[in-house]
Design a protein around this motif. Structure first.
Motif, mmCIF file in Angstrom:
data_model
loop_
_atom_site.group_PDB
_atom_site.id
_atom_site.type_symbol
_atom_site.label_atom_id
_atom_site.label_comp_id
_atom_site.label_asym_id
_atom_site.label_seq_id
_atom_site.Cartn_x
_atom_site.Cartn_y
_atom_site.Cartn_z
ATOM 1 N N THR A 232 0.831 -1.183 0.000
ATOM 2 C CA THR A 232 0.000 0.000 0.000
ATOM 3 C C THR A 232 0.875 1.245 0.000
ATOM 4 O O THR A 232 1.931 1.238 0.610
ATOM 5 C CB THR A 232 -0.849 0.023 1.275
ATOM 6 O OG1 THR A 232 -1.695 -1.089 1.282
ATOM 7 C CG2 THR A 232 -1.730 1.228 1.332
ATOM 8 N N PHE A 300 -10.757 4.709 3.853
ATOM 9 C CA PHE A 300 -11.371 5.818 4.600
ATOM 10 C C PHE A 300 -11.744 5.365 6.000
ATOM 11 O O PHE A 300 -12.164 4.226 6.193
ATOM 12 C CB PHE A 300 -12.641 6.300 3.892
ATOM 13 C CG PHE A 300 -12.352 6.906 2.557
ATOM 14 C CD1 PHE A 300 -12.054 8.254 2.443
ATOM 15 C CD2 PHE A 300 -12.330 6.112 1.410
ATOM 16 C CE1 PHE A 300 -11.741 8.805 1.211
ATOM 17 C CE2 PHE A 300 -12.024 6.660 0.177
ATOM 18 C CZ PHE A 300 -11.722 8.007 0.081
ATOM 19 N N ILE A 301 -11.573 6.281 6.934
ATOM 20 C CA ILE A 301 -12.045 6.045 8.304
ATOM 21 C C ILE A 301 -13.129 7.078 8.598
ATOM 22 O O ILE A 301 -12.903 8.272 8.380
ATOM 23 C CB ILE A 301 -10.899 6.194 9.314
ATOM 24 C CG1 ILE A 301 -9.851 5.089 9.089
ATOM 25 C CG2 ILE A 301 -11.417 6.157 10.744
ATOM 26 C CD1 ILE A 301 -8.660 5.162 10.027
ATOM 27 N N LYS A 331 -15.315 2.016 10.098
ATOM 28 C CA LYS A 331 -15.671 2.830 11.249
ATOM 29 C C LYS A 331 -14.454 2.854 12.163
ATOM 30 O O LYS A 331 -13.821 1.811 12.389
ATOM 31 C CB LYS A 331 -16.861 2.185 11.959
ATOM 32 C CG LYS A 331 -17.521 3.089 12.944
ATOM 33 C CD LYS A 331 -18.892 2.557 13.321
ATOM 34 C CE LYS A 331 -18.810 1.575 14.462
ATOM 35 N NZ LYS A 331 -20.086 1.330 15.120
ATOM 36 N N ARG A 335 -7.786 1.797 19.284
ATOM 37 C CA ARG A 335 -6.822 0.719 19.510
ATOM 38 C C ARG A 335 -5.934 1.041 20.709
ATOM 39 O O ARG A 335 -5.384 2.156 20.792
ATOM 40 C CB ARG A 335 -5.946 0.496 18.263
ATOM 41 C CG ARG A 335 -6.721 0.238 16.990
ATOM 42 C CD ARG A 335 -7.737 -0.898 17.112
ATOM 43 N NE ARG A 335 -7.160 -2.207 17.290
ATOM 44 C CZ ARG A 335 -7.530 -3.078 18.238
ATOM 45 N NH1 ARG A 335 -8.440 -2.754 19.128
ATOM 46 N NH2 ARG A 335 -6.969 -4.268 18.307
HETATM 47 N N1 SAH Z 1 -0.265 0.992 5.594
HETATM 48 C C1 SAH Z 1 -1.446 1.239 4.956
HETATM 49 C C2 SAH Z 1 -2.696 0.733 5.609
HETATM 50 C C3 SAH Z 1 -2.667 0.075 6.896
HETATM 51 S S1 SAH Z 1 -4.120 -0.455 7.621
HETATM 52 C C4 SAH Z 1 -1.573 2.703 4.732
HETATM 53 O O1 SAH Z 1 -1.035 3.526 5.413
HETATM 54 O O2 SAH Z 1 -2.277 3.054 3.822
HETATM 55 C C5 SAH Z 1 -5.367 -0.439 6.409
HETATM 56 C C6 SAH Z 1 -6.436 0.547 6.680
HETATM 57 O O3 SAH Z 1 -7.120 0.250 7.870
HETATM 58 C C7 SAH Z 1 -5.955 1.966 6.849
HETATM 59 O O4 SAH Z 1 -5.681 2.592 5.655
HETATM 60 C C8 SAH Z 1 -7.113 2.582 7.585
HETATM 61 O O5 SAH Z 1 -8.088 3.073 6.695
HETATM 62 C C9 SAH Z 1 -7.715 1.411 8.353
HETATM 63 N N2 SAH Z 1 -7.451 1.536 9.799
HETATM 64 C C10 SAH Z 1 -6.256 1.556 10.416
HETATM 65 N N3 SAH Z 1 -6.416 1.713 11.745
HETATM 66 C C11 SAH Z 1 -7.757 1.793 11.976
HETATM 67 C C12 SAH Z 1 -8.556 1.976 13.142
HETATM 68 N N4 SAH Z 1 -8.013 2.126 14.341
HETATM 69 N N5 SAH Z 1 -9.903 2.011 12.980
HETATM 70 C C13 SAH Z 1 -10.463 1.876 11.761
HETATM 71 N N6 SAH Z 1 -9.756 1.708 10.637
HETATM 72 C C14 SAH Z 1 -8.411 1.663 10.724
#
Ligand code: SAH
Ligand code: SF4
Ligand code: F3S
Length: 433
Positions: A232, A300-301, A331, A335
Motif C-alpha cells: 500500500t 477511509f475512516i 468505522k 486501539r
Molecule cells: N499501511 C497502509 C494501511 C494500513 S491499515 C496505509 O497507510 O495506507 C489499512 C487501513 O485500515 C488503513 O488505511 C485505515 O483506513 C484502516 N485503519 C487503520 N487503523 C484503523 C482503526 N483504528 N480504525 C479503523 N480503521 C483503521
C-alpha cells in the motif's frame, strides 16, 4: 524420513499476512499443508490487530479449536501476526490452549519455536531482532499459480494517530534490491506472471539508494514477468519518479491504492497524516496526467474522534472529486496504545450512519467505473475456472474480476472485450489472436 506432520494456517488481515503465511509454511520443512484444522498437528492463526473486531476474531476462533485439542493430544496451536506482536504472552494467559506465540519479525525462528512447543516448553518470540528474517527463511518452494505477492518493505514510521501498525510491525525496513530481484526471478521460473510488491508503505521503499520506481523498472526487465503492481502507498511517498513510471513502464498496471483516510484538513491533522485534502487531489491530478486511465482505490475512516458532520461532508466531497474505482471504508476503532484512543469518541450510531452514506457513494462509483468498461478491450491474466461450467476467471489490468466462457489456461494473458457488468465482476469475450 517419517510421515510429514500436518499444518493448517488461517490467515487474517492484509496481503502481507498472506505472504508471511506462505513463507511460514515453507519454513516448516517437516510439515505438509492441509485444508482443514481437523486433520492438523499444528494450527497457526496468522492474525490482524488493526481493528477491535479483527483482534477478537482470534479469540473466538481459539475457542472453537478447544474441542480439537481434546481429541488430538499431539495438536499444537500457535498465534502469529500482529495480535501476537501486540499481546505476546497475554494471549496464553487469556487462552491457555495456545502453545506458541510468534511476532511478524521472528518467523525465521518458527522451526525452533515449534520444536520447543512440541516438547511442552514455552515458545514465545515477539522480538524485533537485528537480523533480517528474510535472509534466514528458506527459498521459495511452494507450487505457484500465476500471481504472487512479494514483500519488499515492512514496518511504518508514520504513526497515524489511529493505527497499530508502527507498533506491531516495527520501524520501516526495506529489503536489498538484489534479493527482491532474485526472489522475483525464482517466482517467474515457477510460473508466476504477475507480482504485487508489498509493504506497509511500499512507496517508502529505499533499498540502498534504490527507490521503488527503480526497483519496478528493473523488475520490468525480467522475461516472463508480465505484470507488476504494488500496495500500500502513502500519499507523502508518491515521488516524481514513481509517478513517471506509471506513464512509462508498460508492465506496471494502471491501478493504484492510495489511502487518504478523510477529506477534512482538521481531521487529517488530528490523524497526523501530514497531508491535506487539497495536496492529495493535486497528487491525483499528477498521477492521472502520467496515466490517464489509472484505476484509483483508497481507504477511509469515518467517526474518527471529534469528527463533525461538516468534517464528514468534506470526505464525501473529496470522494466526489476523485472518483474511485474501488475503496475500503471503516468505522474508527480505538486501539490500545494509540493516541486517538484517548480522545472524545463519536457517537457509534452517528458513525454507523456516516459509514453507510460513504459506502453507498463508493459503491455507486465502483459500479460506474465497472459499467464504463463495457465495450472496451482490456488485458486479462487468467487464474482459475469461473463459477459456471466452461468459464475461466482472471483479473483485468485495472484489477476488475473478469470471466469468459472459453478454453483458456491459467497463466494466459489475453485481450478481452468486455460485454457485461455485474455487481462485482465483468463478463467478456476473448479477442482474436
Ligand atoms: N499501511 C497502509 C494501511 C494500513 S491499515 C496505509 O497507510 O495506507 C489499512 C487501513 O485500515 C488503513 O488505511 C485505515 O483506513 C484502516 N485503519 C487503520 N487503523 C484503523 C482503526 N483504528 N480504525 C479503523 N480503521 C483503521
Ligand atoms: Fe498505519 Fe498510517 Fe503507517 Fe499506514 S501510514 S501503516 S495507516 S501508521
Ligand atoms: Fe492487520 Fe497487521 Fe496487516 S494489523 S492489516 S495484519 S499489518
Amino acid at each position: 524420513m517419517g510421515q510429514p506432520r500436518k499444518l493448517f494456517i488461517r490467515t487474517y488481515g492484509c496481503q502481507m499476512n498472506v505472504y508471511d503465511s506462505e513463507r511460514m509454511a515453507e519454513s516448516l520443512s517437516g510439515y505438509e499443508q492441509v485444508a482443514s484444522p481437523d486433520e492438523a498437528d499444528l494450527i497457526l492463526l496468522n492474525t490482524c490487530h488493526i481493528r477491535e473486531k479483527a483482534a477478537e476474531k482470534v479469540y473466538s476462533e481459539l475457542g472453537r479449536l478447544k474441542g480439537l485439542k481434546a481429541t488430538n493430544p499431539d495438536l499444537r496451536i500457535g498465534v502469529a501476526g500482529c495480535v501476537a506482536q501486540a499481546e505476546g504472552a497475554e494471549i496464553m494467559r487469556r487462552q491457555p490452549l495456545v502453545d506458541l506465540v510468534v511476532g511478524p519479525q521472528s518467523y525465521h525462528r518458527l522451526p525452533e519455536l515449534e520444536a520447543r512447543a512440541r516438547e511442552g516448553r514455552q515458545a514465545i518470540d515477539t522480538d524485533f531482532p537485528a537480523e533480517d528474517k528474510f535472509e534466514h527463511l528458506r527459498g521459495r518452494r511452494a507450487a505457484r499459480g500465476p500471481t504472487a505477492f512479494l514483500t519488499v518493505q515492512e514496518g511504518c514510521d508514520k504513526f497515524c494517530a489511529f493505527c497499530v501498525v508502527p507498533y506491531t510491525r516495527g520501524a520501516e525496513v526495506s529489503r536489498p534490491p538484489e534479493r527482491v530481484l532474485a526472489e522475483a526471478r525464482d517466482l517467474v521460473e515457477r510460473g508466476v506472471r504477475e507480482i504485487t510488491l508489498l509493504g506497509q508503505n511500499v512507496n517508502a521503499y529505499h533499498g540502498g539508494d534504490w527507490s521503488l520506481a527503480l526497483l519496478i523498472r528493473s523488475l520490468a526487465g525480467i522475461d516472463g514477468l508480465e505484470r507488476i503492481r504494488y500496495t500500500t502507498s502513502h500519499p507523502n511517498d508518491m515521488s516524481d519518479d514513481l509517478i513517471a513510471a506509471h506513464g512509462e513502464v508498460e508492465k506496471l498496471m494502471p491501478y493504484l491504492h492510495l489511502p487518504v483516510q478523510a477529506g477534512s484538513d482538521r481531521v487529517l491533522k488530528r490523524m497526523n497524516r501530514k497531508h491535506t485534502a487539497e495536496s492529495y487531489v493535486r497528487l491525483i491530478e499528477r498521477i492521472r496526467a502520467a496515466r490517464p486511465d489509472i484505476a484509483l482505490s483508497g481507504d477511509f475512516i469515518v467517526g474518527f474522534p471529534e469528527e463533525t458532520e461538516a468534517d464528514f461532508a468534506e470526505t464525501l466531497a473529496l470522494v466526489e472529486r476523485v472518483g474511485y474505482a474501488s475503496a475500503f471504508s471503516f468505522k474508527y476503532s480505538p486501539r490500545p496504545g494509540t493516541p486517538a484512543a484517548e480522545r472524545a469518541q463519536v457517537d457509534p450510531a452517528e458513525a454507523d450512519d456516516r459509514l453507510q452514506r460513504l459506502q453507498a457513494l463508493l459503491t455507486r462509483q465502483q459500479r460506474a467505473t465497472q459499467d464504463a468498461m463495457v465495450g472496451r478491450e482490456v488485458g486479462v491474466l487468467f487464474e482459475r475456472p469461473g463459477r459456471m461450467p466452461g468459464q475461466m476467471a482472471g483479473k483485468s489490468d485495472h484489477l476488475h474480476a473478469v470471466h469468459v466462457t472459453a478454453d483458456v489456461a491459467p497463466g494466459m494473458l489475453r485481450r478481452v472485450r468486455i460485454t457485461g457488468s455485474a455487481p462485482n465482476s465483468l463478463a467478456g469475450e476473448l479477442c482474436a489472436g
